[in-house]
Write an enzyme that holds these catalytic residues in place. Sequence first.
Site, PDB file in Angstrom:
ATOM      1  N   CYS A 116       0.812  -1.231   0.000  1.00 18.01           N
ATOM      2  CA  CYS A 116       0.000   0.000   0.000  1.00 18.01           C
ATOM      3  C   CYS A 116       0.840   1.274   0.000  1.00 18.01           C
ATOM      4  O   CYS A 116       0.399   2.315  -0.478  1.00 18.01           O
ATOM      5  CB  CYS A 116      -0.917   0.013   1.210  1.00 18.01           C
ATOM      6  SG  CYS A 116      -1.915  -1.464   1.286  1.00 18.01           S
ATOM      7  N   HIS A 282      -4.120   6.823   0.999  1.00 21.18           N
ATOM      8  CA  HIS A 282      -4.263   5.503   0.376  1.00 21.18           C
ATOM      9  C   HIS A 282      -5.675   5.015   0.681  1.00 21.18           C
ATOM     10  O   HIS A 282      -6.142   5.103   1.820  1.00 21.18           O
ATOM     11  CB  HIS A 282      -3.217   4.540   0.948  1.00 21.18           C
ATOM     12  CG  HIS A 282      -3.571   3.101   0.755  1.00 21.18           C
ATOM     13  ND1 HIS A 282      -3.871   2.588  -0.473  1.00 21.18           N
ATOM     14  CD2 HIS A 282      -3.717   2.076   1.656  1.00 21.18           C
ATOM     15  CE1 HIS A 282      -4.167   1.301  -0.337  1.00 21.18           C
ATOM     16  NE2 HIS A 282      -4.086   0.982   0.940  1.00 21.18           N
ATOM     17  N   ASN A 312      -9.974  -1.053  -2.832  1.00 18.76           N
ATOM     18  CA  ASN A 312      -8.590  -0.777  -2.433  1.00 18.76           C
ATOM     19  C   ASN A 312      -7.668  -1.325  -3.529  1.00 18.76           C
ATOM     20  O   ASN A 312      -7.605  -2.536  -3.727  1.00 18.76           O
ATOM     21  CB  ASN A 312      -8.351  -1.469  -1.084  1.00 18.76           C
ATOM     22  CG  ASN A 312      -6.943  -1.318  -0.553  1.00 18.76           C
ATOM     23  OD1 ASN A 312      -6.016  -1.003  -1.308  1.00 18.76           O
ATOM     24  ND2 ASN A 312      -6.766  -1.571   0.726  1.00 18.76           N
TER      25      ASN A 312
HETATM   26  O1  UT7 Z   1      -4.767  -1.478   2.398  1.00 14.42           O
HETATM   27  C1  UT7 Z   1      -4.021  -2.181   3.309  1.00 14.42           C
HETATM   28  C2  UT7 Z   1      -4.429  -1.953   4.678  1.00 14.42           C
HETATM   29  N1  UT7 Z   1      -5.663  -2.637   4.943  1.00 14.42           N
HETATM   30  C3  UT7 Z   1      -6.515  -2.082   5.762  1.00 14.42           C
HETATM   31  O2  UT7 Z   1      -6.296  -1.006   6.226  1.00 14.42           O
HETATM   32  C4  UT7 Z   1      -7.748  -2.893   6.172  1.00 14.42           C
HETATM   33  C5  UT7 Z   1      -8.068  -2.648   7.612  1.00 14.42           C
HETATM   34  N2  UT7 Z   1      -9.148  -3.484   8.114  1.00 14.42           N
HETATM   35  C6  UT7 Z   1     -10.432  -3.373   7.702  1.00 14.42           C
HETATM   36  O3  UT7 Z   1     -10.700  -2.573   6.830  1.00 14.42           O
HETATM   37  C7  UT7 Z   1     -11.481  -4.183   8.390  1.00 14.42           C
HETATM   38  O4  UT7 Z   1     -10.891  -4.919   9.441  1.00 14.42           O
HETATM   39  C8  UT7 Z   1     -12.238  -5.173   7.438  1.00 14.42           C
HETATM   40  C9  UT7 Z   1     -13.151  -4.383   6.530  1.00 14.42           C
HETATM   41  C10 UT7 Z   1     -11.259  -5.981   6.649  1.00 14.42           C
HETATM   42  C11 UT7 Z   1     -13.095  -6.144   8.238  1.00 14.42           C
HETATM   43  O5  UT7 Z   1     -13.981  -5.431   9.051  1.00 14.42           O
HETATM   44  P1  UT7 Z   1     -14.104  -5.805  10.602  1.00 14.42           P
HETATM   45  O6  UT7 Z   1     -15.112  -4.916  11.149  1.00 14.42           O
HETATM   46  O7  UT7 Z   1     -12.729  -5.728  11.193  1.00 14.42           O
HETATM   47  O8  UT7 Z   1     -14.638  -7.285  10.549  1.00 14.42           O
HETATM   48  P2  UT7 Z   1     -14.015  -8.620  11.184  1.00 14.42           P
HETATM   49  O9  UT7 Z   1     -12.950  -9.164  10.320  1.00 14.42           O
HETATM   50  O10 UT7 Z   1     -13.716  -8.397  12.624  1.00 14.42           O
HETATM   51  O11 UT7 Z   1     -15.270  -9.585  11.105  1.00 14.42           O
HETATM   52  C12 UT7 Z   1     -16.500  -9.286  11.797  1.00 14.42           C
HETATM   53  C13 UT7 Z   1     -17.532 -10.318  11.394  1.00 14.42           C
HETATM   54  C14 UT7 Z   1     -17.023 -11.761  11.541  1.00 14.42           C
HETATM   55  O12 UT7 Z   1     -18.122 -12.557  11.895  1.00 14.42           O
HETATM   56  P3  UT7 Z   1     -18.372 -12.985  13.431  1.00 14.42           P
HETATM   57  O13 UT7 Z   1     -17.133 -13.736  13.820  1.00 14.42           O
HETATM   58  O14 UT7 Z   1     -18.550 -11.718  14.173  1.00 14.42           O
HETATM   59  O15 UT7 Z   1     -19.596 -13.820  13.346  1.00 14.42           O
HETATM   60  C15 UT7 Z   1     -16.602 -12.112  10.141  1.00 14.42           C
HETATM   61  O16 UT7 Z   1     -16.646 -13.493   9.887  1.00 14.42           O
HETATM   62  O17 UT7 Z   1     -17.854 -10.153  10.001  1.00 14.42           O
HETATM   63  C16 UT7 Z   1     -17.628 -11.393   9.317  1.00 14.42           C
HETATM   64  N3  UT7 Z   1     -17.162 -11.083   7.969  1.00 14.42           N
HETATM   65  C17 UT7 Z   1     -17.990 -10.868   6.938  1.00 14.42           C
HETATM   66  N4  UT7 Z   1     -19.320 -10.922   6.824  1.00 14.42           N
HETATM   67  C18 UT7 Z   1     -19.854 -10.655   5.624  1.00 14.42           C
HETATM   68  C19 UT7 Z   1     -15.872 -10.893   7.549  1.00 14.42           C
HETATM   69  N5  UT7 Z   1     -15.864 -10.588   6.253  1.00 14.42           N
HETATM   70  C20 UT7 Z   1     -17.166 -10.572   5.841  1.00 14.42           C
HETATM   71  C21 UT7 Z   1     -17.779 -10.305   4.614  1.00 14.42           C
HETATM   72  N6  UT7 Z   1     -19.118 -10.354   4.546  1.00 14.42           N
HETATM   73  N7  UT7 Z   1     -17.067  -9.980   3.517  1.00 14.42           N
END
Ligand code: UT7
Length: 355
Positions: A116, A282, A312
């Site tokens: 990134c 970014h 992204n």
């Molecule tokens: O560019 C490089 C740098 N990258 C970043 O800066 C990314 C930074 N991180 C993020 O943007 C966020 O962490 C994400 C968007 C990737 C994920 O969001 P989150 O709020 O951190 O979600 P999570 O991974 O903690 O997951 C929460 C819930 C989980 O379910 P349970 O365990 O609560 O039942 C996941 O399994 O959401 C679920 N989940 C999804 N549900 C529907 C994870 N991905 C998905 C999905 N659709 N695509």
Amino acid sequence: MFKTKIAGIGSYLPDNIITNDDLAQRMDTNDAWIQERTGIQSRRYATNFKETTTTMGAKAASVAIERAGIIPEDIDFIIFATLSPDYYFPGCGVLVQRELGITKTECGALDIRNQCSGFIYGLSVADQFIKTGMYKNILLIGSEMHSMGLDYSNDGRNVTVIFGDGAGAVILQPAVNEKQGILSTHLHANGTYAEKLATLSPGCHGGYHASRVETEIDYGFPDTPYGGIFVTEHMVKNNQVAATMDGQFVFKMAVQKFPEVIGEALKKNGLDKSDIDMLIPHQANLRISQFVQKQMGLTDDKIWNNIQKYGNTTAASIPIALCEAWENGKIKEGDLVCLAAFGSGFTWGAALLHW
Ligand code: UT7
């Protein structure tokens, strides 16, 4: 010493629009979740067999070259930032040189693997070459074809929904006008967190890191002295060839490091956040950009976000957003522009420049 200016800028986005609903056909996700957590509505995917990271980079470069009023043969040096190269090696730098038809001049070509923050790192390297008078026309490209390297099963959904394909490019030259050009660049890294956002295979690590970092990954290396094979069948079967991310950890670090490194750049130049005319972060996650905007007290017209449309695009996201903001008349001559990035490595950085 010269200052370095952006003499031309271009971008390329593939035509193929992939909506959140399209992804929901392939994995257990939905539009509401993706928009709420990331702000993304759609992304672009390149067409396999017709397009690659290199060809997209070449298209963006052609626009930048034309806008700079030069021809490809004028380029003294190429810098190519990507995490999704056409080949494991050689890098896309030489491939884009061939694609642009400038092999006759045999100019140097350098590949940057900083994910990134690759564009900011590339900008910093180019700036040093221009400032010292070594080169007069540097082509810097950020390009990604993520769509080929994502895991479309439910296991990969937290990563896959974020990423999109695209390319951006700039031509960097010595600035004639003293009020124009890059003021400073600031680069940082912390390898402690290398595996927090990574594609671990293919690689030649031979399982070395697995015993030294917090990971339960079983790489399935054969127990032989020559176990360090690029890709094993085990890795492919267990989806270890796609990106994995500890999203919440990355998010927390990003919202800390973005303001920190922007503050460092402002301080170095005796400037204040209120001096910024346009911040191009970014495009990692709209929520991260909004957090940074709020922390810095920037009004909506002083930050450019387009992750909603393109997702992204890693190394390509800053030049694509910079190009779009400029094409929309939001960046004018003399404006103070701040570029900032954070991502895998972790690596992060910022640049301040007068347009
Ligand atoms: O560019 C490089 C740098 N990258 C970043 O800066 C990314 C930074 N991180 C993020 O943007 C966020 O962490 C994400 C968007 C990737 C994920 O969001 P989150 O709020 O951190 O979600 P999570 O991974 O903690 O997951 C929460 C819930 C989980 O379910 P349970 O365990 O609560 O039942 C996941 O399994 O959401 C679920 N989940 C999804 N549900 C529907 C994870 N991905 C998905 C999905 N659709 N695509």
